[in-house]
Scaffold this motif. Structure first.
Motif, PDB file in Angstrom:
ATOM      1  N   ARG A  69       0.876  -1.178   0.000  1.00  0.00           N
ATOM      2  CA  ARG A  69       0.000   0.000   0.000  1.00  0.00           C
ATOM      3  C   ARG A  69       0.911   1.224   0.000  1.00  0.00           C
ATOM      4  NH1 ARG A  69      -5.228   1.768   1.669  1.00  0.00           N
ATOM      5  NH2 ARG A  69      -5.197   3.871   2.579  1.00  0.00           N
ATOM      6  N   GLN A  70       0.690   2.103  -0.961  1.00  0.00           N
ATOM      7  CA  GLN A  70       1.562   3.259  -1.108  1.00  0.00           C
ATOM      8  C   GLN A  70       0.721   4.516  -1.263  1.00  0.00           C
ATOM      9  OE1 GLN A  70       4.501   2.701  -4.133  1.00  0.00           O
ATOM     10  NE2 GLN A  70       5.449   4.701  -3.862  1.00  0.00           N
ATOM     11  N   GLU A  71       0.969   5.496  -0.406  1.00  0.00           N
ATOM     12  CA  GLU A  71       0.279   6.777  -0.465  1.00  0.00           C
ATOM     13  C   GLU A  71       1.202   7.797  -1.133  1.00  0.00           C
ATOM     14  OE1 GLU A  71      -0.795   7.659   3.530  1.00  0.00           O
ATOM     15  OE2 GLU A  71      -1.997   5.842   3.767  1.00  0.00           O
ATOM     16  N   GLY A 134      -3.787  13.573  -2.966  1.00  0.00           N
ATOM     17  CA  GLY A 134      -3.062  12.339  -2.680  1.00  0.00           C
ATOM     18  C   GLY A 134      -3.818  11.138  -3.212  1.00  0.00           C
ATOM     19  N   THR A 136      -3.772   6.616  -3.520  1.00  0.00           N
ATOM     20  CA  THR A 136      -3.283   5.383  -2.912  1.00  0.00           C
ATOM     21  C   THR A 136      -3.098   4.340  -4.002  1.00  0.00           C
ATOM     22  OG1 THR A 136      -4.374   5.837  -0.814  1.00  0.00           O
ATOM     23  CG2 THR A 136      -3.760   3.554  -1.248  1.00  0.00           C
TER      24      THR A 136
END
Length: 642
Positions: A69-71, A134, A136
């Motif tokens: 999981r990358q924000e 932003g 995800t």
């Protein structure tokens, strides 16, 4: 450009519209340009939208799945995200994107559509809606679950997390300008080691690491395991060097005092050779396993390494391959701190140039063997035995130098992607490593000759790698700088000296003579050769019959191009069934060769069985080095501890 020009020329020549729209009109060059990749070029400016946050769950080691999981902070408009493609140390565009699955992008509760770039499959295009700051990214990294899929990086008891496999980054920026804060959830009971600094640890074994530039993250892999132990290799130093080991079983972590002394001496000898260090701390990451795949990969402040499970517990007998840690440690100076200019790219999707790998890898291969001997990881006799095998390879088993140069082999990681080849000796295969090692052995001898034995390769190393002590910013170099530095050590026509050896089509084996030794042969392998052959489970007849054979079943593993076996029609994959009328065994084949008479074989090639006679009468031959009387012993001096 070539494709567009060719198509246009062809259309004009035949009077046809090759590409057309609905009205049958030819598409203009400007329209064709739209078919090309739209990945933004990297710019050297700070990423303006904030810090990425990367979370990786590695707990599913049973199925070897890493969940990501990358924000990513962004602004509205077109966005291209890249998966690392060109990986430092791999020298090729082989980022494992084929193991990425389940890709999803979202902004809050809104799912974002994405499209892979048709001309760069490592690029993902999105359109960020107005008001979104932003997004995800989520995906699964399906690490290899069987050896035929690639190197195993996760078992029930250990794992190797390489950040390039589990991270994306925004296109259009130098990776050193993109900040990222990573965290990893490890299996319960696992201890992790990495060059990254941890900032916190939760009860569920989630470790958070301090924010670093994206290139530092990628250059800081993790080894973690249930059975873990760490040793301080430079006690009392303000710049720690640690050996961090994970093993298949706890008893494999018992390192004898002799081995610890040698590993500590490796650090001491490296500092004496290079006169500097280029890290704030250094972490050797070592696996002792026959379950997780072995590895040898360099990083600026760490290295990934793999040995057999009995590496420590069989210390007296496990000396083959002990130059691995010395090699990867050397890379902190050679390849990471000093790096070929065409390898110094702004991101991981800009193509790298490999033209200076004979320095990056060749000189590192050289120093790996030298430092292993100087530190006591191997004895001087073992180092010389290994050198004899190396020299013999280039004197007897590389006919490919009739058509290729060491310089041309720097393209092999791209050409062949390190896959098996039909005939390595004829095709050559990344000979910038060991062939480059031979070149630097010749350089050492020439420096000693020019200076009346007062200087050697150590003087070049301190001048070239010993600058900016403590800094770990990359300092690129060119061929011309290599020559200039050599001239400061010993004035000479180094351009011609190096070009003849790097660009010419001749074997680099002559360097051993300049160091006071020559290659000769005997009919029995020495202890080093026995150990090396035992590890490979191969019967080595390369210097006699011109082939290597699997000890157990007689399958031919390699054939020397234009050697006796080759000229008798034998090839890789064929199987020896009988030797001089008796069923094949390794011992019977050795006895037949010792007799110095033609060897009669029965060979199976698929469903065809035939009789073959190899007309070879020279007996068994194994390489050994012999001193040349009346000459300086530069090799022994080179291998002696400082």
């Amino acid at each position: 450009m070539i494709l567009r020009t060719s198509v246009t020329a062809l259309a004009l020549a035949v009077g046809l519209t090759v590409f057309g729209n609905a009205q049958g009109m030819a598409i203009k060059d400007a329209d064709l340009m739209q078919w090309q990749s739209k990945v933004p070029a990297p710019v050297n400016q700070p990423y303006p939208y904030g810090t990425m946050r990367l979370q990786v769950d590695t707990t599913d080691t049973a199925r070897k799945i890493f969940k990501v999981r990358q924000e990513i902070p962004v602004t509205a408009g077109p966005l291209t995200l890249l998966y690392p493609k060109w990986l430092p140390g791999n020298h090729a565009p082989n980022g494992p994107i084929n193991k990425v699955a389940g890709i999803r992008f979202s902004a809050g509760k809104q799912t974002l559509q994405w499209k892979r770039d048709p001309y760069d499959v490592y690029a993902f295009h999105l359109n960020v809606p107005q008001g979104v700051t932003g997004i995800t990214a989520e995906f699964d990294y399906l690490s290899p679950s069987a050896r035929e899929q690639g190197r195993i990086t996760a078992t029930q008891d250990m794992l190797n997390l390489q950040w390039n496999t589990v991270a994306l980054y925004p296109a259009g920026y130098y990776v050193r300008q993109i900040p990222v804060q990573a965290s990893v959830k490890y299996p319960q009971g696992f201890t992790a080691a990495t060059a990254l600094t941890s900032s916190s640890k939760d009860a569920d074994n989630t470790v958070r690491y301090e924010t670093v530039p994206f290139d530092t993250l990628i250059d800081s892999p993790v080894y973690a395991g249930r059975y873990f132990k760490s040793w301080d290799l430079d006690p009392g130093s303000k710049t720690p060097v640690r050996l961090n080991v994970v093993a298949d079983a706890p008893e494999q972590l018992e390192m004898p005092d002799e081995a610890l002394r040698a590993h500590r001496a490796l650090v001491t000898q490296a500092y004496k050779a290079f006169g500097s260090h280029h890290y704030d701390h250094y972490e050797f990451l070592l696996s002792l396993s026959d379950q997780m795949g072995g590895n040898g990969l360099e990083h600026h402040r760490s290295s990934e390494n793999g040995h057999d499970p009995d590496h420590f517990t069989n210390w007296k007998g496990s000396f083959v391959g002990r130059d691995l840690l010395a090699h990867e440690f050397t890379h902190s100076w050679d390849g990471k701190f000093r790096r070929g200019a065409d390898l110094t790219t702004p991101d991981y999707n800009t193509p790298m140039g490999n033209t200076l790998l004979w320095v990056y890898e060749g000189q590192t291969q050289f120093w790996g063997n030298v430092l292993a001997a100087r530190s006591g990881l191997v004895s001087q006799d073992q180092a010389k035995d290994a050198t004899a095998i190396l020299v013999s390879t280039y004197a007897d088993e590389r006919p490919g130098f009739g058509w290729r140069s060491i310089a041309d082999t720097t393209f092999d990681p791209i050409i062949n992607k390190r896959a098996p080849q039909a005939n390595t000796g004829y095709q050559l295969s990344e000979d910038y490593y060991r062939g480059g090692q031979m070149v630097w052995l010749a350089v050492h001898a020439k420096i000693a000759e020019l200076t009346g034995e007062k200087k050697g390769i150590d003087d070049f190393a301190r001048a070239f790698f010993g600058v900016d002590n403590g800094s770990w910013d990359v300092r690129p170099y060119t061929f011309e700088e290599v020559v200039t530095t050599l001239n400061t050590v010993a004035p000479f026509d180094w351009t011609t000296f190096l070009r003849e050896r790097i660009d010419g089509t001749r074997s680099p084996a002559d360097g051993i003579i300049a160091n006071g030794w020559r290659l000769t042969y005997r009919d029995k392998p020495n202890d080093y050769q026995k150990a090396a052959l035992g590890d490979s489970k191969t019967a080595n007849f390369a210097l006699s019959l011109g082939m290597n054979v699997a000890s157990a079943d007689g399958r031919i593993n390699s054939v020397v191009w234009d050697g006796p076996a080759f000229n008798a029609g034998l090839g890789i994959g064929q199987t020896l069934l009988a030797v001089n009328g008796m069923a094949y065994t390794k011992d019977r084949l050795e006895t037949a060769v010792r007799a110095k008479q033609p060897v009669r074989l029965v060979v199976r090639n698929g469903d065809v069985v035939r009789d073959v006679t190899i007309d070879y009468r020279g007996g068994l031959r194994y390489p050994v080095l012999e001193r040349i009387p009346g000459t300086p012993d530069r090799l022994s001096a080179l291998l002696a501890p400082r």
